[in-house]
Design a protein around this motif. Sequence first.
Motif, short mmCIF file in Angstrom:
data_model
loop_
_atom_site.label_atom_id
_atom_site.label_comp_id
_atom_site.label_asym_id
_atom_site.label_seq_id
_atom_site.Cartn_x
_atom_site.Cartn_y
_atom_site.Cartn_z
N TYR A 76 -6.36 11.04 -16.56
CA TYR A 76 -5.96 10.03 -17.08
C TYR A 76 -5.20 10.32 -18.22
O TYR A 76 -5.30 11.52 -18.49
CB TYR A 76 -7.47 9.32 -17.25
N ASP A 77 -4.12 9.64 -18.45
CA ASP A 77 -3.16 9.92 -19.53
C ASP A 77 -3.40 9.41 -20.46
O ASP A 77 -2.37 8.79 -21.74
CB ASP A 77 -2.09 9.56 -18.81
N ASP A 78 -4.29 8.44 -20.92
CA ASP A 78 -4.60 7.99 -22.28
C ASP A 78 -3.31 6.75 -22.43
O ASP A 78 -3.34 6.21 -23.71
CB ASP A 78 -4.14 8.78 -23.35
N ASN A 79 -2.99 6.30 -21.54
CA ASN A 79 -2.73 4.87 -21.67
C ASN A 79 -2.61 4.48 -20.54
O ASN A 79 -1.71 2.98 -20.05
CB ASN A 79 -0.50 5.19 -21.24
N GLY A 80 -3.62 4.14 -20.19
CA GLY A 80 -4.18 3.18 -18.80
C GLY A 80 -3.85 3.23 -17.22
O GLY A 80 -3.72 3.20 -16.94
N HIS A 81 -2.50 5.04 -17.08
CA HIS A 81 -2.83 5.49 -15.97
C HIS A 81 -3.83 6.40 -15.90
O HIS A 81 -3.87 7.41 -16.15
CB HIS A 81 -1.40 5.80 -15.93
N PHE A 82 -3.90 6.51 -13.80
CA PHE A 82 -4.43 7.31 -13.53
C PHE A 82 -3.89 8.72 -12.61
O PHE A 82 -3.35 7.74 -11.98
CB PHE A 82 -6.11 6.56 -12.87
N ALA A 83 -4.70 9.74 -12.00
CA ALA A 83 -4.09 10.12 -11.17
C ALA A 83 -4.37 10.73 -10.06
O ALA A 83 -5.74 11.28 -11.30
CB ALA A 83 -2.08 11.08 -11.08
N VAL A 84 -4.68 11.29 -9.38
CA VAL A 84 -5.57 12.46 -8.37
C VAL A 84 -4.73 12.92 -7.36
O VAL A 84 -3.58 13.25 -6.79
CB VAL A 84 -6.18 12.04 -7.14
N SER A 85 -5.04 14.44 -8.20
CA SER A 85 -4.08 15.32 -7.65
C SER A 85 -5.39 16.65 -7.51
O SER A 85 -6.32 16.71 -8.00
CB SER A 85 -2.93 16.24 -8.92
N GLY A 86 -4.82 17.46 -6.19
CA GLY A 86 -4.91 18.20 -5.59
C GLY A 86 -4.24 20.20 -6.43
O GLY A 86 -4.70 20.93 -5.26
N ASN A 87 -2.87 20.12 -7.39
CA ASN A 87 -2.45 20.82 -7.02
C ASN A 87 -2.70 21.24 -8.43
O ASN A 87 -3.12 20.60 -9.11
CB ASN A 87 -1.00 20.29 -6.91
N GLY A 88 -2.64 22.67 -8.56
CA GLY A 88 -3.06 23.10 -10.30
C GLY A 88 -4.04 24.36 -9.41
O GLY A 88 -3.62 25.40 -8.87
N TYR A 89 -4.64 24.52 -10.93
CA TYR A 89 -4.63 25.70 -11.50
C TYR A 89 -5.86 25.67 -12.07
O TYR A 89 -6.15 25.57 -13.25
CB TYR A 89 -4.00 26.89 -11.99
N SER A 90 -7.32 26.73 -11.38
CA SER A 90 -8.64 26.47 -11.79
C SER A 90 -9.39 28.17 -11.81
O SER A 90 -8.93 28.13 -10.68
CB SER A 90 -9.47 25.87 -11.42
N PRO A 91 -9.79 28.05 -12.57
CA PRO A 91 -10.83 29.55 -12.41
C PRO A 91 -11.85 29.02 -11.26
O PRO A 91 -12.57 28.36 -11.57
CB PRO A 91 -11.92 29.67 -14.02
N VAL A 92 -12.98 30.27 -10.87
CA VAL A 92 -13.93 30.17 -9.72
C VAL A 92 -15.14 30.57 -10.89
O VAL A 92 -14.80 31.84 -10.93
CB VAL A 92 -13.57 30.69 -9.14
N ALA A 122 -5.20 5.64 -6.95
CA ALA A 122 -4.89 6.69 -7.06
C ALA A 122 -5.00 7.85 -6.21
O ALA A 122 -4.02 8.66 -5.80
CB ALA A 122 -4.92 7.37 -8.62
N LEU A 123 -6.12 6.72 -5.49
CA LEU A 123 -7.04 7.76 -4.58
C LEU A 123 -6.17 7.71 -3.21
O LEU A 123 -6.33 8.62 -2.25
CB LEU A 123 -8.34 7.69 -4.56
N LYS A 124 -5.84 6.41 -2.81
CA LYS A 124 -5.44 5.78 -1.87
C LYS A 124 -4.02 6.32 -1.62
O LYS A 124 -3.39 7.74 -0.84
CB LYS A 124 -4.55 4.52 -2.43
N HIS A 125 -3.06 7.10 -2.80
CA HIS A 125 -2.34 7.61 -2.69
C HIS A 125 -2.28 9.09 -2.24
O HIS A 125 -1.06 9.92 -1.76
CB HIS A 125 -1.05 7.92 -4.01
N TYR A 126 -3.43 9.70 -2.78
CA TYR A 126 -3.67 11.03 -2.58
C TYR A 126 -3.83 11.38 -1.46
O TYR A 126 -3.46 12.54 -0.34
CB TYR A 126 -4.54 11.65 -3.07
N LEU A 127 -5.19 10.27 -0.16
CA LEU A 127 -5.07 10.51 0.61
C LEU A 127 -3.96 10.27 2.21
O LEU A 127 -4.43 10.66 2.93
CB LEU A 127 -5.99 9.04 1.13
N LYS A 128 -2.90 9.71 1.56
CA LYS A 128 -1.55 9.89 2.64
C LYS A 128 -1.77 10.89 2.95
O LYS A 128 -1.71 12.19 2.53
CB LYS A 128 -0.47 8.80 1.73
#
Length: 128
Positions: A76-92, A122-128
């Motif tokens: 969430y970007d604090d301006n009313g917009h959402f994104a769903v992403s599977g790209n990035g880095y996270s610890p396990v 945002a989820l619909k876009h992710y599922l493309k």
Amino acid sequence: MKEVISNLIEERLKFIKIREESWSEEEVRYTIPEPKEVKELGDEIKALLSEHKNTLPVDFILESLTHLGDAPQVIYDDNGHFAVSGNGYSPVPMTESGKFETDESFTTVVTSDQWFDTIREALKHYLK
């Protein structure tokens, strides 16, 4: 449809377990290839999630995707917009509980075309 998808996920997990049980510590490898049903069922589940993305609950879709190896992150970007992403880095988490026991930092990559007014869009876009 939720029950159908949940049953397919359980069926897929059975095939994954068969392979996991073939692990040889001595040979440091799986002794059987991944059963073809893992990919076939995964493709079927993803197709059903995509086909029913307008009616299935968003949390069900996101959780189902994690069973397919996806790691969708809702941003969430604090301006009313959402994104769903599977790209990035996270610890396990490397703990017995499998959960983070300390504060962690995650980095998520979101492109400009991933921002939408609702999580579902945002989820619909992710599922493309």
